[in-house]
Structures are given as structure tokens and as C-alpha cells.
Design a protein around this motif. Structure first.
Motif, short mmCIF file in Angstrom:
data_model
loop_
_atom_site.label_atom_id
_atom_site.label_comp_id
_atom_site.label_asym_id
_atom_site.label_seq_id
_atom_site.Cartn_x
_atom_site.Cartn_y
_atom_site.Cartn_z
N VAL A 168 39.11 42.66 39.37
CA VAL A 168 40.05 41.69 38.80
C VAL A 168 39.33 40.36 38.68
CG1 VAL A 168 42.24 40.47 39.09
CG2 VAL A 168 42.04 42.87 39.80
N VAL A 169 39.35 39.77 37.50
CA VAL A 169 38.78 38.44 37.28
C VAL A 169 39.91 37.42 37.37
CG1 VAL A 169 37.57 36.91 35.69
CG2 VAL A 169 36.92 39.33 35.85
N GLY A 170 39.85 36.57 38.38
CA GLY A 170 40.85 35.53 38.57
C GLY A 170 41.75 35.80 39.75
N ALA A 171 41.80 34.86 40.70
CA ALA A 171 42.65 35.00 41.89
C ALA A 171 43.85 34.07 41.82
CB ALA A 171 41.84 34.73 43.15
N GLY A 172 44.39 33.89 40.61
CA GLY A 172 45.68 33.25 40.47
C GLY A 172 46.79 34.26 40.74
N ILE A 173 48.03 33.87 40.47
CA ILE A 173 49.15 34.75 40.80
C ILE A 173 49.10 36.06 40.01
CG2 ILE A 173 50.74 33.70 39.13
CD1 ILE A 173 51.65 34.86 42.71
N ALA A 174 48.65 36.02 38.76
CA ALA A 174 48.56 37.25 37.96
C ALA A 174 47.53 38.20 38.55
CB ALA A 174 48.23 36.93 36.51
N GLY A 175 46.34 37.69 38.86
CA GLY A 175 45.29 38.54 39.40
C GLY A 175 45.63 39.10 40.76
N LEU A 176 46.23 38.29 41.62
CA LEU A 176 46.57 38.77 42.97
C LEU A 176 47.70 39.79 42.93
CD1 LEU A 176 46.23 35.39 44.87
CD2 LEU A 176 44.68 37.36 45.00
N CYS A 177 48.67 39.60 42.02
CA CYS A 177 49.74 40.60 41.90
C CYS A 177 49.20 41.90 41.31
CB CYS A 177 50.88 40.05 41.04
SG CYS A 177 51.92 38.85 41.91
N ALA A 178 48.26 41.80 40.38
CA ALA A 178 47.64 43.01 39.84
C ALA A 178 46.87 43.74 40.94
CB ALA A 178 46.72 42.65 38.68
#
Length: 354
Positions: free
Chosen positions: A16-26
Motif C-alpha cells: 500500500v502506498v500512503g499511510a493516510g486513512i485510505a491506505g490504513l483502512c485498505a
């Protein structure tokens, strides 16, 4: 790309690229099935625009300011975070004004606005710490995504060293222009779905300057501590002390997209001075004495101005490569979280079918 040493890095089921809310939920959705996940984030911490920063003795949320709960899936995450002491209700509506020079009017609608208990970054930090089977690497910049047979190879750079990570699937939650650059650098633009890539190219964003001010005394912002402006140079003004995240008086000022774009390359102190002048009515005293310290953040991809109608865009099915985030079928925190979960579900179906 760096001239540092290239090495073969770890492999995982999903990157997963990106540890914002979208990436962490994915990542959370994928890891729940027992698959291994690596999350790479270019910033030093997790959260993306759910960002909290210390300015002097003050603590300021300087990206996303709150979140709402509409759906069951995100509601379950928020409820668990609340039970863990990491999320709380702030209020049920904010003051509103036509522009920064107009008097604000209370506009509560009864719908809860939530915040992280100690700042907006609390929720993503809780997600990152509590997702078993996931490795989160911060300070790592993704530079190219390529296909190698039925696998994806992601080149990343950290401290001048370029490393290759291999996975069966890739989720990209970075702002769409950055995602397209990532695909172009590794050749996925030539190999991906042309219609999907064309859809991604329609997405645009507004920039935003966020000014954080530590104050000597309480601000003049009325309860519950925030004003939303419908137009003009300022879009948002929040009192972090009233909000409950700062131990001392502190303001966050968000400039509007149009205002920020016009000054994007201006000298930071000049931008900060201008914003201070605009919010002068909400300071208790002259700026020279009212402001203890200040910090300016420049967000290049702050708010999507064009949204895609779907929660995800699949760039490739074999190997599965999917884009998601705040620009997909619903902006703001819950929209980004829901997009990340939808992308993960699509990816898991693609892996199972393969």
C-alpha cells in the motif's frame, strides 16, 4: 531517483502506498484475511492530511479538522477507536459566515462532528498500531511501480538508498497526479487500462495554506471553536484549545483554494503575514503581542475539485493495481476510508480469482 545502492527488498502479498486513512483502512481490510501487507509512507509519520503538529506549546490540527460518520463500516472503526480512547465527538455543527469579514452565525444541525482525542492524527496512529500482519514504513518515498510477470515491483527510496519491494498486488492512495507519475516511472502507464488511466487524469486538486498560531490568550472565535467561510480568502478558522486538542490557546487558519493557488510560490513569511491580517478580528490584541509562535504548512493536493464517481479505479487486473482515496466517490475522511476499504475488497477478489 537516487544514485544510492539498489537492493532487493522484502516481498509481501500486498503493498500500500500512503499511510493516510485510505491506505490504513485498505491495509486493515487486507490483513484481516491473513495476507501480509507493507505500507510505505513518504512522511515521517502516518495520517496524511489527518495531521497534527506542535507549534511552541500549542498543538494544532492543520489538515483535516473533523470527521463525520454515515456508513456502518467506517462507523465500526470509529466506534472501536472511541472505545480505545482515540476518537471523541467535538460538536454538532460549526459557525458559518459568508466571508472572513462577515459576522458568523451558529449553524448546528445535530449531526456529530468527531475529532481525534489528542488530535486528528490519533485515529490513523491507532489504526497503524493495531493492524496485525502489517508493516508500516515511514520516511520511504515510492518512486516507480512496474510489472514483473504476475507481480508488482515498487521501487522506494529511503536515506539515499533505492530498494525494490515485490508484491502480488498494489494499492496506491497518493494524490492522483503523484500516482500517475509513479506509474509512468515504472512503465505501468503503457501497460495499464487506458480507460482507467484516462479517468485518473481528470482529477484535479486545490492547494491550501494552513497557518498555525500559538496565542498568548484565548481567541475570540465563538464556541464550539470553529468558523466555516462560504467564500473569500479564508475557508476555515479553528480554535484548537476549544476543540480540546491543545493545552494552550491556538488557531488553525485554512486559506481558500483560489487564494492559495495565487500565492503558492510566494515567500512563506509574506503568506503568513497576510493570513494573520485576515484573521486579526479573532485575535485578542495586536498580532505582535497576541501571537507567541507560528508555523505555515503548504498542502499542494489539499482538496479534490473533481471527484471520480466510483470508489476505486483499477489500473491493472493481473497483477491487481488499484487507486483509491479522497478523490474517489466521496471526499473527506469517511469518503477516503470507504474508498480504501472498497479497493481492498476489489483487490482480494482479484487475487482470489487469479
Amino acid at each position: 531517483m537516487s544514485d544510492g545502492t539498489r537492493s532487493t527488498g522484502r516481498s509481501s502479498d500486498v503493498i500500500v502506498v500512503g499511510a493516510g486513512i485510505a491506505g490504513l483502512c485498505a491495509a486493515r481490510e487486507v490483513a484481516a484475511t491473513g495476507r501480509s501487507v507493507i505500507v510505505v509512507e513518504k512522511s515521517r509519520g502516518v495520517g496524511g492530511r489527518m495531521a497534527t503538529r506542535r507549534v511552541g506549546r500549542a498543538i494544532c490540527d492543520h489538515g483535516a479538522q473533523f470527521f463525520t460518520i454515515r456508513g456502518r463500516a467506517f462507523g465500526a472503526i470509529a466506534a472501536a477507536a472511541h472505545a480505545a480512547g482515540r476518537a471523541e465527538v467535538w460538536c454538532d455543527g460549526f459557525n458559518r459566515a459568508a466571508s472572513v469579514g462577515d459576522p458568523p452565525v451558529a449553524a448546528a444541525d445535530g449531526h456529530s462532528r468527531w475529532r481525534g482525542t489528542a488530535g486528528m492524527t490519533d485515529l490513523p496512529k491507532w489504526l497503524a498500531a493495531g493492524t496485525t500482519g502489517t508493516t508500516v514504513r515511514t520516511g520511504v518515498r515510492a518512486v516507480a511501480a512496474a510489472r514483473n510477470g504476475e507481480r508488482v515491483v515498487l521501487s522506494v527510496e529511503q536515506d539515499g538508498v533505492v530498494e525494490s519491494l515485490s508484491s502480488a498486488a498494489l494499492v496506491v492512495t497518493a494524490p492522483v497526479p503523484q500516482a500517475l507519475d509513479l506509474f509512468a516511472a515504472g512503465g505501468l502507464v503503457a501497460e495499464g487500462d487506458p480507460q482507467a488511466l484516462a479517468a485518473l487524469r481528470t482529477v484535479a486538486y486545490d492547494p491550501c495554506f494552513a497557518l498555525m498560531l500559538e496565542l498568548r490568550s484565548a481567541s475570540l472565535v465563538p464556541p464550539p471553536g470553529a468558523i466555516q467561510f462560504a467564500g473569500g480568502p479564508v475557508g476555515w478558522l479553528a480554535d484548537n484549545f476549544q476543540k480540546g486538542v491543545s493545552p494552550v490557546p491556538a488557531l488553525t487558519v485554512h486559506a481558500s483554494g483560489e487564494w492559495s493557488r495565487a500565492r503558492f510560490d510566494a515567500e512563506p513569511d509574506a503568506v503568513a503575514d497576510e493570513l494573520v491580517g485576515l484573521v486579526r478580528p479573532w485575535l485578542d490584541g495586536a498580532p505582535a503581542t497576541a501571537i507567541v509562535s507560528r508555523s505555515l504548512q503548504r498542502w499542494k493536493f489539499a482538496l479534490p475539485t473533481t471527484l471520480l464517481p466510483t470508489p476505486l479505479v483499477a489500473v491493472s487486473a493481473a497483477p491487481p493495481v488499484v487507486c483509491c482515496g479522497a478523490a474517489f466517490a466521496g471526499p473527506k475522511v469517511e469518503g477516503a476510508a470507504s474508498s480504501g476499504m472498497a479497493a481492498a475488497r476489489w483487490l482480494l477478489r482479484a487475487l482470489a480469482a487469479g
